[in-house]
Design a protein around this motif. Structure first.
Motif, PDB file in Angstrom:
ATOM      1  N   GLY A  16       0.786  -1.220   0.000  1.00  0.00           N
ATOM      2  CA  GLY A  16       0.000   0.000   0.000  1.00  0.00           C
ATOM      3  C   GLY A  16       0.815   1.265   0.000  1.00  0.00           C
ATOM      4  O   GLY A  16       0.304   2.337  -0.345  1.00  0.00           O
ATOM      5  N   SER A  17       2.094   1.189   0.376  1.00  0.00           N
ATOM      6  CA  SER A  17       2.931   2.385   0.409  1.00  0.00           C
ATOM      7  C   SER A  17       3.821   2.519  -0.817  1.00  0.00           C
ATOM      8  O   SER A  17       4.575   3.484  -0.930  1.00  0.00           O
ATOM      9  CB  SER A  17       3.800   2.392   1.670  1.00  0.00           C
ATOM     10  OG  SER A  17       4.636   1.255   1.697  1.00  0.00           O
ATOM     11  N   ARG A 212     -13.382   8.242   4.033  1.00  0.00           N
ATOM     12  CA  ARG A 212     -11.967   8.078   3.691  1.00  0.00           C
ATOM     13  C   ARG A 212     -11.704   6.739   3.012  1.00  0.00           C
ATOM     14  O   ARG A 212     -12.130   5.685   3.492  1.00  0.00           O
ATOM     15  CB  ARG A 212     -11.109   8.174   4.955  1.00  0.00           C
ATOM     16  CG  ARG A 212     -11.166   9.512   5.671  1.00  0.00           C
ATOM     17  CD  ARG A 212     -10.330  10.548   4.973  1.00  0.00           C
ATOM     18  NE  ARG A 212      -8.906  10.268   5.055  1.00  0.00           N
ATOM     19  CZ  ARG A 212      -8.095  10.829   5.964  1.00  0.00           C
ATOM     20  NH1 ARG A 212      -8.573  11.656   6.877  1.00  0.00           N
ATOM     21  NH2 ARG A 212      -6.801  10.548   5.948  1.00  0.00           N
ATOM     22  N   THR A 213     -10.954   6.760   1.917  1.00  0.00           N
ATOM     23  CA  THR A 213     -10.524   5.516   1.283  1.00  0.00           C
ATOM     24  C   THR A 213      -9.393   4.860   2.067  1.00  0.00           C
ATOM     25  O   THR A 213      -9.155   3.657   1.915  1.00  0.00           O
ATOM     26  CB  THR A 213     -10.060   5.773  -0.155  1.00  0.00           C
ATOM     27  OG1 THR A 213      -9.011   6.754  -0.141  1.00  0.00           O
ATOM     28  CG2 THR A 213     -11.220   6.304  -0.998  1.00  0.00           C
ATOM     29  N   ASP A 214      -8.682   5.650   2.891  1.00  0.00           N
ATOM     30  CA  ASP A 214      -7.608   5.114   3.716  1.00  0.00           C
ATOM     31  C   ASP A 214      -8.074   4.918   5.155  1.00  0.00           C
ATOM     32  O   ASP A 214      -7.291   5.071   6.091  1.00  0.00           O
ATOM     33  CB  ASP A 214      -6.382   6.026   3.680  1.00  0.00           C
ATOM     34  CG  ASP A 214      -6.673   7.435   4.195  1.00  0.00           C
ATOM     35  OD1 ASP A 214      -7.863   7.800   4.306  1.00  0.00           O
ATOM     36  OD2 ASP A 214      -5.711   8.176   4.486  1.00  0.00           O
ATOM     37  N   ALA A 217      -5.938   2.925   7.723  1.00  0.00           N
ATOM     38  CA  ALA A 217      -4.751   3.619   8.217  1.00  0.00           C
ATOM     39  C   ALA A 217      -5.124   4.685   9.245  1.00  0.00           C
ATOM     40  O   ALA A 217      -4.398   4.893  10.224  1.00  0.00           O
ATOM     41  CB  ALA A 217      -3.989   4.246   7.055  1.00  0.00           C
TER      42      ALA A 217
END
Length: 337
Positions: A16-17, A212-214, A217
């Motif tokens: 993901g990063s 939020r799509t994240d 996190a």
């Protein structure tokens, strides 16, 4: 001389990063010192799964750059590539269909391994011996093998599982904070104060999280606050971390091979472990109680080093980790399942 020694191999860690790539020469003991490159652009995932073309658009220039860096690789072809990718088990169909031909044409490789990121984490942590690895970060998954088959537990994402992981832990802490805000039983004033410090007034939390799509996190960003409150003596936060330890141990117990008369190694990996003793102490206690024949060991390396070690084993014909259509797919002239 060990077959394949002196050739070059590539390891890839896609998550993901972004994308991390390493190039190393094969020695008799495995991959030698590696040259590495990093892209901060995550490989796209669409309706067809992980986008093979987008991965290749990033990977091939990075490999060519590494081969040209200080003469590394020279004109010699790359013998094998191992790609570890988040979501490979369920979203890797396009990679399995397109990467073998594309990488053989572009790099002349004769061996390709396409692995779930949990498998490269396993190879980095324990190498090619029986055992189990827990990867606890934003999510949580455990994998184990007796070298005949893979076992996997959890890793179902923050809506359906990842129990005990960072997003799970942060969500549990925020729920306890909102219980205190409402005056319901089971709330924590300490966690409420922490939530207000991080996110502002509680009434604004849904608006900060749901669109939020994240979201995983964002939830996981509150996990260190839960650990801090526990370290300061808050009983609700302490109970949440004890439950997280039980959930993580559930997964480790489910995948750990049982070998009569032999100690089995269990490695704990992932960024969540950096929150320290408030989680580690109850987790180690749970593992000791449930797996008396297991030995908790520090991981030897990370998923990128695991991908390199798999590629080196392919190049030398020494791969002992079991092939599996979803977990460790082997393709090419030197490694078809």
């Amino acid at each position: 001389m060990t077959p394949g020694a002196g050739s070059w191999v590539v390891g890839v860690d896609s998550g993901g990063s972004g994308l991390r790539v390493a190039l190393a020469e094969v020695t008799a003991r495995g991959p030698g010192p590696a040259e590495t490159a990093v892209s901060r652009t995550p490989v796209r995932t669409g309706e067809a799964g992980i986008d093979a073309r987008h991965l290749l658009e990033q990977l091939l220039p990075m490999v060519h750059g590494l081969r040209g860096r200080g003469g590394a690789g020279g004109a010699r072809p790359v013998a094998a590539v191992a790609v570890g990718a988040a979501g490979m088990a369920t979203l890797g169909g396009q990679l399995r269909a397109e990467l073998p031909g594309a990488l053989e044409e572009a790099l002349g490789i004769r061996g390709l391994a396409l692995a779930a990121d949990a498998v490269t984490a396993y190879a980095g942590a324990l190498g090619q011996r029986p055992g189990a690895v827990v990867a606890a970060g934003t999510g949580m998954v455990a994998v184990g093998t007796d070298l005949t088959e893979w076992r996997r537990a959890d890793g179902w994402g923050h809506l359906l599982g990842d129990c005990g992981g960072g997003a799970w832990l942060g969500r549990a802490g925020l729920e306890a904070a909102l219980r205190a805000h409402d005056g319901r039983r089971g709330g924590s004033a300490a966690l409420l104060a922490a939530a207000e410090g991080v996110f502002g007034p509680p009434a604004g939390l849904p608006g900060q999280l749901y669109p939020r799509t994240d979201r995983p996190a964002v939830l996981a960003s509150f996990a260190p606050e839960v650990a801090r409150c526990a370290a300061e003596g808050d009983p609700v936060a302490t109970g949440i971390l004890a439950e997280a330890a039980r959930r993580i141990a559930d997964a480790a117990e489910a995948v750990c091979p049982r070998e009569a008369g032999r100690e089995v190694d269990v490695a704990l990996t992932g960024g969540l472990l950096r929150i320290g003793d408030p989680l580690l102490v109850p987790l180690l206690g749970e593992l000791t109680d449930r797996l008396p024949g297991a030995r908790v060991v520090p991981p030897a390396g990370d998923p990128l080093s695991g991908a390199l070690s798999i590629a080196a084993a392919l190049a030398t014909g020494s791969l002992r980790l079991p092939g599996d259509p979803a977990m460790l797919h082997l393709a090419g002239p030197d490694g078809a399942v």
